[in-house]
Write an enzyme that holds these catalytic residues in place. Structure first.
Site, PDB file in Angstrom:
ATOM      1  N   LYS A 129       0.589  -1.216  -0.137  1.00 38.71           N
ATOM      2  CA  LYS A 129      -0.066  -0.178  -0.032  1.00 38.71           C
ATOM      3  C   LYS A 129       0.778   1.196  -0.074  1.00 38.71           C
ATOM      4  O   LYS A 129       0.635   2.082  -0.744  1.00 38.71           O
ATOM      5  CB  LYS A 129      -0.804  -0.061   1.354  1.00 38.71           C
ATOM      6  CG  LYS A 129      -1.964   0.929   0.991  1.00 38.71           C
ATOM      7  CD  LYS A 129      -1.672   2.274   1.865  1.00 38.71           C
ATOM      8  CE  LYS A 129      -3.027   3.282   1.855  1.00 38.71           C
ATOM      9  NZ  LYS A 129      -2.502   4.613   2.560  1.00 38.71           N
ATOM     10  N   LEU A 130       1.995   1.309   0.743  1.00 37.32           N
ATOM     11  CA  LEU A 130       2.705   2.603   1.033  1.00 37.32           C
ATOM     12  C   LEU A 130       3.356   2.605  -0.449  1.00 37.32           C
ATOM     13  O   LEU A 130       3.684   3.911  -1.016  1.00 37.32           O
ATOM     14  CB  LEU A 130       3.839   2.438   2.058  1.00 37.32           C
ATOM     15  CG  LEU A 130       3.166   2.203   3.462  1.00 37.32           C
ATOM     16  CD1 LEU A 130       4.129   1.870   4.567  1.00 37.32           C
ATOM     17  CD2 LEU A 130       2.531   3.394   3.887  1.00 37.32           C
TER      18      LEU A 130
ATOM     19  N   SER B 107       2.177  19.257 -13.070  1.00 38.33           N
ATOM     20  CA  SER B 107       1.009  20.203 -12.241  1.00 38.33           C
ATOM     21  C   SER B 107       1.822  21.141 -11.201  1.00 38.33           C
ATOM     22  O   SER B 107       3.114  21.076 -11.236  1.00 38.33           O
ATOM     23  CB  SER B 107       0.265  18.820 -11.531  1.00 38.33           C
ATOM     24  OG  SER B 107       1.301  18.139 -10.457  1.00 38.33           O
TER      25      SER B 107
ATOM     26  N   PHE C  59       1.829  17.330  -6.227  1.00 39.52           N
ATOM     27  CA  PHE C  59       0.633  16.316  -5.964  1.00 39.52           C
ATOM     28  C   PHE C  59       0.014  16.834  -4.614  1.00 39.52           C
ATOM     29  O   PHE C  59       0.837  17.368  -3.780  1.00 39.52           O
ATOM     30  CB  PHE C  59       1.026  14.835  -5.860  1.00 39.52           C
ATOM     31  CG  PHE C  59       2.087  14.247  -4.788  1.00 39.52           C
ATOM     32  CD1 PHE C  59       2.332  14.493  -3.649  1.00 39.52           C
ATOM     33  CD2 PHE C  59       3.497  14.362  -5.449  1.00 39.52           C
ATOM     34  CE1 PHE C  59       3.266  14.236  -2.785  1.00 39.52           C
ATOM     35  CE2 PHE C  59       4.775  13.956  -4.893  1.00 39.52           C
ATOM     36  CZ  PHE C  59       4.602  13.974  -3.304  1.00 39.52           C
TER      37      PHE C  59
ATOM     38  N   CYS D 165      -2.909  10.706   1.009  1.00 39.23           N
ATOM     39  CA  CYS D 165      -2.393   9.364   0.923  1.00 39.23           C
ATOM     40  C   CYS D 165      -0.925   9.910   0.550  1.00 39.23           C
ATOM     41  O   CYS D 165       0.008   9.150   1.200  1.00 39.23           O
ATOM     42  CB  CYS D 165      -2.834   8.557   0.201  1.00 39.23           C
ATOM     43  SG  CYS D 165      -4.384   7.815   0.968  1.00 39.23           S
ATOM     44  N   PHE D 166      -0.509  10.616  -0.495  1.00 36.69           N
ATOM     45  CA  PHE D 166       0.867  10.453  -0.988  1.00 36.69           C
ATOM     46  C   PHE D 166       1.911  10.875  -0.043  1.00 36.69           C
ATOM     47  O   PHE D 166       2.778  10.003   0.041  1.00 36.69           O
ATOM     48  CB  PHE D 166       0.983  11.337  -2.437  1.00 36.69           C
ATOM     49  CG  PHE D 166       0.382  10.727  -3.448  1.00 36.69           C
ATOM     50  CD1 PHE D 166      -0.348   9.541  -3.478  1.00 36.69           C
ATOM     51  CD2 PHE D 166       0.064  11.193  -4.630  1.00 36.69           C
ATOM     52  CE1 PHE D 166      -0.868   8.725  -4.767  1.00 36.69           C
ATOM     53  CE2 PHE D 166      -0.387  10.816  -5.836  1.00 36.69           C
ATOM     54  CZ  PHE D 166      -1.048   9.579  -5.646  1.00 36.69           C
TER      55      PHE D 166
ATOM     56  N   LYS E 160       1.883  11.480   3.222  1.00 33.68           N
ATOM     57  CA  LYS E 160       1.849  10.524   4.287  1.00 33.68           C
ATOM     58  C   LYS E 160       2.359   9.128   4.229  1.00 33.68           C
ATOM     59  O   LYS E 160       3.154   8.953   4.993  1.00 33.68           O
ATOM     60  CB  LYS E 160       0.273  10.370   4.715  1.00 33.68           C
ATOM     61  CG  LYS E 160      -0.009   9.386   5.921  1.00 33.68           C
ATOM     62  CD  LYS E 160      -1.643   9.378   6.200  1.00 33.68           C
ATOM     63  CE  LYS E 160      -2.187   8.761   5.116  1.00 33.68           C
ATOM     64  NZ  LYS E 160      -1.793   7.125   4.821  1.00 33.68           N
TER      65      LYS E 160
ATOM     66  N   LYS F 121      -7.321  18.160  -6.600  1.00 37.13           N
ATOM     67  CA  LYS F 121      -7.809  17.676  -7.895  1.00 37.13           C
ATOM     68  C   LYS F 121      -9.220  18.069  -8.192  1.00 37.13           C
ATOM     69  O   LYS F 121      -9.912  18.516  -7.308  1.00 37.13           O
ATOM     70  CB  LYS F 121      -7.481  16.341  -8.140  1.00 37.13           C
ATOM     71  CG  LYS F 121      -8.419  15.366  -7.393  1.00 37.13           C
ATOM     72  CD  LYS F 121      -8.081  14.043  -7.729  1.00 37.13           C
ATOM     73  CE  LYS F 121      -9.000  13.041  -6.831  1.00 37.13           C
ATOM     74  NZ  LYS F 121      -8.667  11.603  -7.181  1.00 37.13           N
TER      75      LYS F 121
END
Length: 283
Positions: free
Chosen positions: A52-53, A101, A104, A108-109, A111, A171
């Site tokens: 997940k990470l 962009s 981000f 989540c990203f 963290k 976003k």
């Protein structure tokens, strides 16, 4: 619900004990009612946590990679959209998460990357920790680069320190502002003496103010009164466009495409979202 049906995979981690295996099997039986069994992956606990990470970290890494290349593109006269398209056509890489962009955001990203950095350092893997922390550093640099571009333009043209920001959510199609680059860019501009006008179709003034004061709480640079005095919130897109001259696009909301018809405005497109021939700055 729609995300559940279109999942690439469902990852279930559990202990390799009898109770752990039983728990995993119970979850498999639930999820296989919605998605094919072939998309359900069972692992041990550490594998599921690390997967997940790592997934979020690698997606964020792609964003930081293309954003770093956008800076190089500017000084070499390359077109970052052409570079992105060429990279994305390589089947080993693919086209996703290669859009330039302001950086981000989301819950989540950052963290998850910082969780990885912690784990690497805990186990004495400092070189690997530094590598992943570099993804965060590039993201912070990209945000600062946006504010530097706007400030330099105003200084070079002897203009008032006043900028309009289109988009506050991290976003489009959400009111989620967690770790949104707009917060950091606006705060940096305010710290450097700018007045900011803000519009987002789903984020209200109270949330904008809370985001800025919360960031200020952790940095203790400004008096909160300065933040209040430095921002104007507009709840109408057309009203903002008519009243402002220097406009920065930070979120790719579909309605912002209408800005193309205002040829007298100085438009800084930090999403490469509209026709670059109609902008003052295009990444």
């Amino acid at each position: 619900i729609s995300d559940l049906y279109k999942s690439d995979r469902v990852l279930i981690g559990g202990d390799k004990t009898r109770a752990g295996k039983n728990a995993v099997n119970e979850l498999v039986n639930i999820y296989k009612r919605w998605i094919p069994k072939s998309k359900i992956l069972t692992t041990n606990v550490w594998s599921s946590e690390l997967s997940k990470l790592a997934s979020n970290a690698m997606l964020a890494q792609r964003i930081s990679s293309i954003n770093s290349l956008s800076a190089l593109s500017k000084v070499t006269e390359a077109d970052i959209d052409e570079v992105s398209e060429a990279i994305g056509m390589d089947s080993r890489i693919g086209k996703h998460f290669l859009k330039v962009s302001p950086g981000f955001g989301g819950s989540c990203f950052q963290k998850d990357i910082l969780n990885l950095v912690y784990l690497f350092r805990y186990y004495g893997l400092d070189d690997q920790a530094d590598y992943w922390h570099g993804v965060i550093n590039i993201n912070n640099t990209q945000r600062r680069r946006v504010s530097d571009i706007l400030i330099s333009y105003c200084n070079e043209n002897k203009l008032d320190k006043k900028v309009a920001l289109l988009g506050w959510s991290f976003k489009k199609n959400t009111n989620d502002t967690r770790e949104s680059s707009s917060i950091y860019i606006a705060y940096d501009l305010i710290c450097r003496g700018f007045k900011i006008t803000i519009y987002d179709p789903q984020v209200k003034y109270a949330k904008v103010l809370k985001d800025l004061t919360s960031l200020n709480m952790s940095r203790s640079i400004l008096n909160d009164d300065i933040i209040h005095e430095s921002i104007i919130y507009k709840d109408d897109f057309e009203e903002l466009i008519v009243s402002e001259n220097i406009i920065a696009i930070l979120t790719e909301w579909d309605e912002f495409i209408k800005i193309e018809k205002y040829s007298d405005k100085k438009i800084f497109d930090f999403r490469n979202f509209i026709d670059k021939d109609k902008t003052t700055f295009h990444f």
